[in-house]
Write an enzyme that holds these catalytic residues in place. Sequence first.
Site, mmCIF file in Angstrom:
data_model
loop_
_atom_site.group_PDB
_atom_site.id
_atom_site.type_symbol
_atom_site.label_atom_id
_atom_site.label_comp_id
_atom_site.label_asym_id
_atom_site.label_seq_id
_atom_site.Cartn_x
_atom_site.Cartn_y
_atom_site.Cartn_z
ATOM 1 C CD1 TRP A 10 -2.048 -2.230 1.904
ATOM 2 C CD2 TRP A 10 -2.930 -1.375 0.035
ATOM 3 N NE1 TRP A 10 -3.027 -3.081 1.461
ATOM 4 C CE2 TRP A 10 -3.588 -2.592 0.333
ATOM 5 C CE3 TRP A 10 -3.317 -0.655 -1.104
ATOM 6 C CZ2 TRP A 10 -4.607 -3.108 -0.474
ATOM 7 C CZ3 TRP A 10 -4.339 -1.174 -1.913
ATOM 8 C CH2 TRP A 10 -4.966 -2.380 -1.585
ATOM 9 C CG ASP B 35 -3.216 3.857 4.188
ATOM 10 O OD1 ASP B 35 -4.279 3.648 4.809
ATOM 11 O OD2 ASP B 35 -2.892 3.224 3.166
ATOM 12 C CE LYS C 13 -8.243 -3.498 4.132
ATOM 13 N NZ LYS C 13 -7.555 -2.609 3.225
#
Length: 361
Positions: A103, A173, A197
């Site tokens: 990511w 993030d 999530k």
Amino acid sequence: MSKRVCNFNAGPTGIPLAVLKTIQEELLDYRGSGMSIIESSHRAVEYDEVNETAILLTKEIFGLNDDYHVLFMTGGASSQFAFIPLNFLAEGKRGVYIDTGTWSSKAIKEAKIIGEAHVAYSGKESDYSHIPGDDELDIPSDATYLHYTSNNTIKGTQFHRLPDSKGLPLICDMSSDIASRKLDFTKFSMIYAGAQKNIGPAGMTLVIMHKDMLEKANDDLPTMFKYKTHADSKSLYNTPPVFGVYVYKLVLEWIKSLGGLEGIEKINIAKKERIYQLMDLYPDYYRGTAESESRSWMNITMRLPNEELEKKLISEAKTAGFVGLKGHRSVGGIRVSTYNAVSLEAVEKLAGFLEDFKKNN
Ligand SMILES: *Cc1c(COP(=O)(O)O)cnc(C)c1O
């Protein structure tokens, strides 16, 4: 009631049962309105209250004052990879990135399309099994921000401290560990996370931004791409992700009922310890892929002695009611995702299953 599995999916994943029950109760007639919240206007009082409460609860739970904006956006965390450089990297400015996995790399790729990205550290050489210390970071002082990924969902590593940004605004993030533990959130200029999530369903992206950061944003952008548009309108410039914000609000109320982040952190620590203890007991059988100091509390990654055994484990686990244990396709192996909605009881049951599997295989 129909049978519910122990859900260890990496995302989207489980929603707390108490929250699902509230959604069910309120679905046909939301608080006397005669319709569900997803059928009502986003300009109606019902949604206005959901939006306001979600903003207030975010500040309360994360310990933030009114210097912070709370935005509910769409496009996932992946869109934020581009939103950030669009808003903050004008001509001649550069962002600094810590590359700790898939990511982070994607965020860097987007930044490079729009402006200049300086990589302060790359974990590529160590196959992303390591979280760098501050002495391993190369941070130029003339940059615009430092961006990092707090939890690496795929590789199973996590920062257990805030990196020293050398005075640069810190952007994180937090898609896969948001609201899972206590942190000093006032140290951040910006935090973002896809909800799917830890805090709700897919479709809503949480963005938390300090007003000083917002002031630095570029103004010459299309309306929807400007953070300012969403901040000024309290995320009501256009139709917001109504269902996502509603469920997020319910999840925050659930976290609050457990004692806030302090309460949820205790449960999350007990969960990850149960699995890591087992791995440390049988390190040649359940072989962790992350360095021990860099281990994630949210995504526990491991390999078995061979792929046949991994396949067998995944299949027998499914029969026993444990789903979502297959590692990401880029790494293979087993991944146990222990997000907020996973109960300690489910983790204990899984640990028992893993003990038995080892004995029998
Ligand atoms: C899942 C994930 C993303 C991607 O989120 P989308 O909402 O699918 O764009 C980004 N960063 C991290 C750390 C993730 O875990």
